[in-house]
Write an enzyme that holds these catalytic residues in place. Structure first.
Site, short mmCIF file in Angstrom:
data_model
loop_
_atom_site.label_atom_id
_atom_site.label_comp_id
_atom_site.label_asym_id
_atom_site.label_seq_id
_atom_site.Cartn_x
_atom_site.Cartn_y
_atom_site.Cartn_z
CB SER A 110 -1.17 0.26 1.36
OG SER A 110 -1.91 -0.76 1.13
CG HIS A 283 -4.19 -8.20 4.46
ND1 HIS A 283 -2.77 -8.93 3.50
CD2 HIS A 283 -3.97 -6.58 4.11
CE1 HIS A 283 -2.28 -7.71 3.02
NE2 HIS A 283 -2.80 -7.17 2.96
CG HIS A 322 -2.89 -3.44 -3.55
ND1 HIS A 322 -3.59 -3.87 -2.50
CD2 HIS A 322 -1.99 -2.33 -1.76
CE1 HIS A 322 -3.46 -3.93 -1.05
NE2 HIS A 322 -2.41 -2.71 -1.09
CG HIS A 414 -0.65 -6.44 -0.95
ND1 HIS A 414 -0.25 -5.47 -0.96
CD2 HIS A 414 -1.79 -6.54 -0.29
CE1 HIS A 414 -1.00 -4.75 -0.22
NE2 HIS A 414 -1.58 -5.01 0.54
#
Length: 455
Positions: A110, A283, A322, A414
């Site tokens: 991020s 996550h 993302h 990610h």
């Protein structure tokens, strides 16, 4: 050499965007902005100025294309044959790549992505508005301030988390939360709203007060704020999950308040709004919680969309920094996905786990909060996890919801997937098609006033 080539690319891209404006592509024309009068229309042209007075960038943290797809089906009315459009469908204009500087490979975090979106320069994972040599980069917010515009951020994470930090501060590491919080004193930002109380000491808050900030810690106090400047910290770290706080609409309210306060500057403003916790749910591979966060982010987008419709001098750009979790809408070789399961879940899995551990007769309570009754085998698995504590039980509940809804995930981190870009208002056409995330920043820089504005 890498530093020079980076800036050469930055200059060439900025010149290209500027030439589009100068040569008339952005002249006072009909701007193809996705402004609609109802949710069934596609992009409709609207007239407006070639250069916006205000710029609002909205970031769905971790919100890859699968999230907006899942959200469409999550919001679908099963009583109708049609699958209804969402705000994401009607505002879609393009795509963006998200890779960081070469030193960090292809998968961004991020901080690097926010640095790209705020400065127009690629950097390493963990960088907060600094280049690969850890030198400060001019941010969109800093440039706007120098031109007489107001600035603000409204987020659902702590206000000194990676994304807002990269728009307001400079630091070699996103993990330096205290340093970043202290750096906010020098930003002169007019509105700072979100979580993060634990990072702002009483001494630091006194310093903000000395600079003219109204410091508030209760969300109910936000309504009484009528003028900038304001520092609103409404949670120790993150704001509550939407699934546990469904009637509060905190991001929508913060967004509306930020618009009300920042629009008092007739010279214009730049506002960042982030649906931060979409990423956090991703996550955790937590689809029910993720859809709750998506719903509130969509509501905040609609608040801004209405502002754009009414004002006609405001550009909104919505994107993701993302993709998180490698969400799959359908899994295990089965051609189905069941969002109706998610609507029945009454609390986040961590809250369900806490209550199940505290209750001796935990099975009926768990079934009630999940909205479905687990099988005997599933209850046995949950019992094993329950004996191990809150976190194992939380994970087991997430996996059970995935099984019932047929949701898949590929990662707890990610992925390098491109993300979508949504836009409306004057300048929206610049964001059409494929672009890199630094191009989004370069285009926004190009749409700022060319010189300091005087009242």
């Amino acid at each position: 050499m890498h530093f020079l080539s980076t800036y050469q690319r930055l200059i060439s891209r900025l010149l290209l965007v500027s030439s589009l404006i100068v040569t008339g592509v952005m002249a006072d024309e009909v701007v193809m902005s996705p402004v609609v009068t109802d949710t069934t229309s596609n992009n409709v042209p609207t007239t407006g100025p070639s250069r916006p007075t205000n710029i609002i960038i909205m970031i769905g943290d971790g919100m890859g294309p699968a999230y907006t797809t899942a959200y469409r089906y999550y919001k679908d009315n099963p009583e109708t044959e049609e699958i209804e459009q969402t705000v994401f469908d009607r505002l879609l204009v393009g795509m963006a790549s998200t890779y960081p500087a070469p030193v960090s490979g292809y998968v961004t975090d991020s901080a690097a992505s926010a640095t790209a979106l705020s400065t127009g320069v690629k950097s390493y994972n963990g960088a907060i508005a600094v280049d690969t040599e850890k030198r400060p980069l001019t941010t969109l917010m800093e440039k706007a301030k120098s031109l007489g515009l107001s600035t603000g951020v409204a987020v659902t994470s702590q206000v000194n988390h990676a994304t807002p930090a990269a728009f307001l501060a400079h630091n070699e590491s996103r993990r330096n939360y205290i340093d970043i919080a202290e750096a906010y004193l020098t930003t002169d930002a007019d509105v700072i709203l979100g979580g993060g109380q634990q990072y702002f000491t009483p001494t630091l808050l006194e310093q903000f007060s000395a600079k003219g900030y109204q410091n508030i810690s209760e969300f109910s106090e936000l309504e009484s704020v009528t003028t900038p400047k304001v520092l609103g910290l409404f949670a120790d770290v993150q704001l509550p999950w939407v699934i546990n706080d469904q009637e509060a609409h905190k991001l929508s309210h913060m967004t509306q308040k930020a618009l009300d306060l920042l629009s008092q500057n007739k010279q214009g403003f730049v506002l960042l709004v982030e649906g931060s916790l979409i990423d956090w749910a991703g996550h955790s591979n937590d689809i029910a919680t993720a859809m709750g966060e998506m719903d509130e982010f969509a509501s905040a987008i609609e608040v801004v969309e209405q502002f754009v419709r009414q004002r006609k001098d405001t550009l909104m750009v919505v994107t993701a920094d993302h993709n998180t979790g490698g969400l799959s809408v359908g899994a295990h070789g089965k051609y189905e996905w069941h969002p109706e399961v998610l609507h029945k879940v009454k609390a986040s899995p961590d809250v369900i786990a806490s209550q199940a551990i505290a209750e001796d007769n935990w099975q009926p309570l768990t079934a009630s909060l999940l909205g479905f009754t687990p099988s005997e085998t599933q209850y046995s698995q949950l019992q094993t996890a329950r004996m191990q504590g809150n976190e194992p039980l939380t994970v087991a509940l997430r996996k059970l919801i995935d099984i019932e809804s047929n949701t898949g995930w590929t990662s707890g981190g990610h992925t390098a997937m491109d993300v979508q870009v949504f836009a409306a208002g004057p300048g929206a056409r610049l964001f059409s098609g494929h672009q890199d995330n630094i191009d989004i920043a370069i285009k926004m820089f190009s749409l700022l006033p060319q010189s300091v504005q005087t009242p």
